[in-house]
Design a protein around this motif. Structure first.
Motif, PDB file in Angstrom:
ATOM      1  N   ALA A   1      -5.370   3.821  -8.332  1.00  0.00           N
ATOM      2  CA  ALA A   1      -4.898   2.819  -9.280  1.00  0.00           C
ATOM      3  C   ALA A   1      -4.287   1.648  -8.521  1.00  0.00           C
ATOM      4  N   LEU A   2      -4.255   0.526  -9.201  1.00  0.00           N
ATOM      5  CA  LEU A   2      -3.554  -0.660  -8.724  1.00  0.00           C
ATOM      6  C   LEU A   2      -2.563  -1.070  -9.796  1.00  0.00           C
ATOM      7  N   TYR A   3      -1.302  -1.103  -9.437  1.00  0.00           N
ATOM      8  CA  TYR A   3      -0.269  -1.652 -10.319  1.00  0.00           C
ATOM      9  C   TYR A   3      -0.203  -3.156 -10.109  1.00  0.00           C
ATOM     10  N   LEU A   4      -0.224  -3.903 -11.218  1.00  0.00           N
ATOM     11  CA  LEU A   4      -0.050  -5.354 -11.167  1.00  0.00           C
ATOM     12  C   LEU A   4       1.118  -5.726 -12.072  1.00  0.00           C
ATOM     13  N   ARG A   5       2.091  -6.391 -11.501  1.00  0.00           N
ATOM     14  CA  ARG A   5       3.255  -6.830 -12.264  1.00  0.00           C
ATOM     15  C   ARG A   5       2.827  -7.787 -13.376  1.00  0.00           C
ATOM     16  N   PRO A   6       3.407  -7.660 -14.558  1.00  0.00           N
ATOM     17  CA  PRO A   6       3.089  -8.627 -15.616  1.00  0.00           C
ATOM     18  C   PRO A   6       3.340 -10.054 -15.137  1.00  0.00           C
ATOM     19  N   GLY A   7       2.370 -10.907 -15.357  1.00  0.00           N
ATOM     20  CA  GLY A   7       2.468 -12.284 -14.895  1.00  0.00           C
ATOM     21  C   GLY A   7       1.754 -12.534 -13.594  1.00  0.00           C
TER      22      GLY A   7
ATOM     23  N   ASP B   1       0.882  -1.164   0.000  1.00  0.00           N
ATOM     24  CA  ASP B   1       0.000   0.000   0.000  1.00  0.00           C
ATOM     25  C   ASP B   1       0.924   1.218   0.000  1.00  0.00           C
ATOM     26  N   ALA B   2       1.027   1.867  -1.160  1.00  0.00           N
ATOM     27  CA  ALA B   2       1.927   3.010  -1.323  1.00  0.00           C
ATOM     28  C   ALA B   2       1.170   4.323  -1.349  1.00  0.00           C
ATOM     29  N   VAL B   3      -0.042   4.337  -0.813  1.00  0.00           N
ATOM     30  CA  VAL B   3      -0.902   5.517  -0.884  1.00  0.00           C
ATOM     31  C   VAL B   3      -0.218   6.754  -0.298  1.00  0.00           C
ATOM     32  N   GLN B   4       0.470   6.602   0.832  1.00  0.00           N
ATOM     33  CA  GLN B   4       1.105   7.765   1.465  1.00  0.00           C
ATOM     34  C   GLN B   4       2.446   8.122   0.840  1.00  0.00           C
ATOM     35  N   ALA B   5       3.002   7.216   0.057  1.00  0.00           N
ATOM     36  CA  ALA B   5       4.356   7.420  -0.472  1.00  0.00           C
ATOM     37  C   ALA B   5       4.385   8.039  -1.859  1.00  0.00           C
ATOM     38  N   VAL B   6       3.496   7.603  -2.732  1.00  0.00           N
ATOM     39  CA  VAL B   6       3.534   8.042  -4.128  1.00  0.00           C
ATOM     40  C   VAL B   6       3.367   9.563  -4.199  1.00  0.00           C
ATOM     41  N   GLY B   7       4.242  10.195  -4.940  1.00  0.00           N
ATOM     42  CA  GLY B   7       4.212  11.638  -5.076  1.00  0.00           C
ATOM     43  C   GLY B   7       4.974  12.379  -4.002  1.00  0.00           C
ATOM     44  N   HIS B   8       5.489  11.654  -3.010  1.00  0.00           N
ATOM     45  CA  HIS B   8       6.203  12.290  -1.897  1.00  0.00           C
ATOM     46  C   HIS B   8       7.633  11.779  -1.735  1.00  0.00           C
ATOM     47  N   ILE B   9       7.865  10.530  -2.089  1.00  0.00           N
ATOM     48  CA  ILE B   9       9.209   9.965  -2.129  1.00  0.00           C
ATOM     49  C   ILE B   9       9.311   9.170  -3.427  1.00  0.00           C
ATOM     50  N   PRO B  10      10.509   8.893  -3.915  1.00  0.00           N
ATOM     51  CA  PRO B  10      10.624   8.098  -5.143  1.00  0.00           C
ATOM     52  C   PRO B  10       9.996   6.715  -4.976  1.00  0.00           C
ATOM     53  N   VAL B  11       9.163   6.338  -5.927  1.00  0.00           N
ATOM     54  CA  VAL B  11       8.517   5.022  -5.919  1.00  0.00           C
ATOM     55  C   VAL B  11       8.700   4.410  -7.305  1.00  0.00           C
ATOM     56  N   ASP B  12       9.408   3.317  -7.374  1.00  0.00           N
ATOM     57  CA  ASP B  12       9.653   2.594  -8.620  1.00  0.00           C
ATOM     58  C   ASP B  12       9.196   1.157  -8.407  1.00  0.00           C
ATOM     59  N   ALA B  13       8.068   0.819  -8.991  1.00  0.00           N
ATOM     60  CA  ALA B  13       7.452  -0.484  -8.722  1.00  0.00           C
ATOM     61  C   ALA B  13       8.373  -1.639  -9.098  1.00  0.00           C
ATOM     62  N   ARG B  14       9.048  -1.514 -10.223  1.00  0.00           N
ATOM     63  CA  ARG B  14       9.922  -2.619 -10.631  1.00  0.00           C
ATOM     64  C   ARG B  14      11.157  -2.718  -9.732  1.00  0.00           C
ATOM     65  N   ALA B  15      11.719  -1.578  -9.343  1.00  0.00           N
ATOM     66  CA  ALA B  15      12.878  -1.609  -8.452  1.00  0.00           C
ATOM     67  C   ALA B  15      12.509  -2.172  -7.081  1.00  0.00           C
ATOM     68  N   LEU B  16      11.300  -1.887  -6.624  1.00  0.00           N
ATOM     69  CA  LEU B  16      10.848  -2.441  -5.352  1.00  0.00           C
ATOM     70  C   LEU B  16      10.633  -3.944  -5.432  1.00  0.00           C
ATOM     71  N   GLY B  17      10.361  -4.455  -6.627  1.00  0.00           N
ATOM     72  CA  GLY B  17      10.164  -5.887  -6.804  1.00  0.00           C
ATOM     73  C   GLY B  17       8.811  -6.381  -6.344  1.00  0.00           C
ATOM     74  N   VAL B  18       7.819  -5.482  -6.282  1.00  0.00           N
ATOM     75  CA  VAL B  18       6.499  -5.880  -5.794  1.00  0.00           C
ATOM     76  C   VAL B  18       5.654  -6.444  -6.934  1.00  0.00           C
ATOM     77  N   ASP B  19       4.671  -7.226  -6.555  1.00  0.00           N
ATOM     78  CA  ASP B  19       3.725  -7.773  -7.527  1.00  0.00           C
ATOM     79  C   ASP B  19       2.502  -6.882  -7.685  1.00  0.00           C
ATOM     80  N   ALA B  20       2.215  -6.082  -6.665  1.00  0.00           N
ATOM     81  CA  ALA B  20       1.062  -5.184  -6.696  1.00  0.00           C
ATOM     82  C   ALA B  20       1.349  -3.969  -5.830  1.00  0.00           C
ATOM     83  N   LEU B  21       0.784  -2.832  -6.233  1.00  0.00           N
ATOM     84  CA  LEU B  21       1.025  -1.573  -5.519  1.00  0.00           C
ATOM     85  C   LEU B  21      -0.221  -0.698  -5.652  1.00  0.00           C
ATOM     86  N   SER B  22      -0.669  -0.147  -4.530  1.00  0.00           N
ATOM     87  CA  SER B  22      -1.867   0.701  -4.497  1.00  0.00           C
ATOM     88  C   SER B  22      -1.482   2.165  -4.373  1.00  0.00           C
ATOM     89  N   LEU B  23      -2.265   3.034  -5.025  1.00  0.00           N
ATOM     90  CA  LEU B  23      -2.091   4.473  -4.870  1.00  0.00           C
ATOM     91  C   LEU B  23      -3.432   5.178  -4.976  1.00  0.00           C
TER      92      LEU B  23
END
Length: 411
Positions: free
Chosen positions: A235-241, A200-222
């Protein structure tokens, strides 16, 4: 201080932020002339579809997603969290059958969108494993590894061949005390056990660098309204696969995974706000963090029996959040007094059935003494906070703490 104290300082930006002019400008065409339904095939619909695709691509770029199709629009962070929780559990059951024990691993300090969602799943037979945090709000990677190892050993002993959990969900940054977790390390541990990882990256996105692929997560909320976008869009990010079943059915929108005519104006506004936030993110975060540090030190110097909650000021704390516990001070009363004094802040507690209970986050940090736990307060500074704003806060906040203590002692 009179109720008309000016200027009024809004220090509750972790709750919501004002809509940026850029976001409003991006939204206006889709609230007026460009009104088409993106699902159609005529010219008006195609214009809307093109605009939706552009918003999706801009958000994907800002989040470091591999492709625009990794981004699924939702109504906000709570929907995104709910979708991935329920979707991951159903995915696990579909893959491993009724014989596999279904577990979800999360932390003790998650947003209620996750915690209440886990409560619902628990009532449906899912085992919920709550990881503790330390006194600063951090999840220990060793605790996650131990929980998954023990669950895996229990499954092996029972003759079950399946991953030890359907999902690990740990927030990137805490909304109350600002602790920023080492999500890349935690996600890597989950993947050692073939368990998907959501943050759950709701508080982070737009305030600190957030790179979904670098974090290695399968899903990310904002959620858009946390970084000067509109409310009602996320939005919900879903990793391919990594695919999950739909939460809302009935139409082919969002590639068949989230039915309902898209909120095009909201998507355009969120994309514009996020692009604007990411354009100057690092210098803005440094500016806010420096003034946050001055505010924290000023409060600790001016007030007796006040303690900082969460991490010490560093890159492991959100730049905008200053949170405290104040001994012998009722937090709800303090927030009301602050409002009258010209400051918007948030109490770290929730009122239920007429009694104020300490925040679950404060309790998880190990602050059990009610004389401290009932006095939690959070200030979340604006992106454009100034030194003059901090000076006013340091004039008003200590005075309100003293007054709240006096009133609390008379009850």
């Amino acid at each position: 201080m009179p109720a008309s104290a000016e200027p009024y300082i809004y220090a509750d930006n972790a709750a919501t932020t004002p809509l940026s002019p850029a976001a409003l400008q991006a939204m206006m065409p889709f609230l007026t002339s460009t009104f088409g339904n993106p699902s159609g095939i005529h010219r008006v619909a195609r214009e809307a579809a093109d605009a939706l695709a552009d918003a999706r691509a801009r958000i994907a770029t800002c989040l470091g997603a591999g492709a625009p199709n990794d981004i699924f629009f939702t109504s906000g962070g709570s929907e995104s969290d709910t979708w991935v929780l329920h979707g991951a559990v159903q995915r696990f059951r579909d893959q491993f059958g009724a014989g596999a024990r279904v577990r979800v691993v999360t932390s003790a300090i998650e947003h209620h969108a996750i915690l209440h969602g886990c409560d619902e799943l628990e009532r449906a037979g899912v085992e919920i494993m709550h990881l503790p945090v330390d006194t600063e709000g951090f999840v220990a990677p060793a605790d996650l590894r131990r929980a998954l190892r023990d669950a895996s050993a229990a499954d092996h002993a029972a003759g079950v061949d399946a991953p030890p959990a359907a999902l690990v969900s740990i927030m990137l940054a805490n909304n109350e005390v600002g602790a920023v977790q080492d999500i890349a390390q935690l996600a890597a541990i989950a993947h050692e056990f073939d368990v998907p990882f959501h943050t759950d990256a709701v508080q982070a996105v737009g305030h600190i660098p957030v790179d979904a692929r670098a974090l290695g997560v399968d899903a990310l909320s904002l959620s858009g309204h946390k970084f000067h976008g509109p409310r009602g869009i996320g939005a919900l990010y879903l990793r391919p696969g990594f695919s999950i079943p739909p939460l809302i059915t009935g139409g082919a929108q969002e590639r068949g995974l989230r039915a309902g005519t898209e909120n095009l104006a909201g998507a355009a506004g969120m994309a514009a706000a996020l692009a604007e936030a990411c354009a100057d993110l690092e210098p803005r975060a440094a500016h806010v963090a420096a003034l946050r540090d001055a505010f924290i030190q000023g409060i600790l110097d001016a007030c007796e029996n006040v303690q900082l909650t969460g991490p010490a000021p560093s890159e492991h704390r959100l730049p905008s959040i200053a949170s405290f516990v104040c001994r012998d001070c009722d937090s709800e009363l303090l927030v009301m007094l602050l409002d009258r004094a010209g400051v918007a802040a948030a109490a770290g507690s929730a009122c239920a059935t007429g009694s104020t209970e300490p925040s679950h986050v404060i309790t998880a940090l190990g602050i059990a003494d009610p004389t401290w736990a009932h006095g939690s307060v959070r200030f979340s500074l604006a992106d454009d906070v100034s030194a003059a704003d901090v000076d006013l806060l340091l004039e008003r906040v200590p005075a309100c703490i003293r007054r709240a203590r006096l009133i609390s002692s008379m009850r």
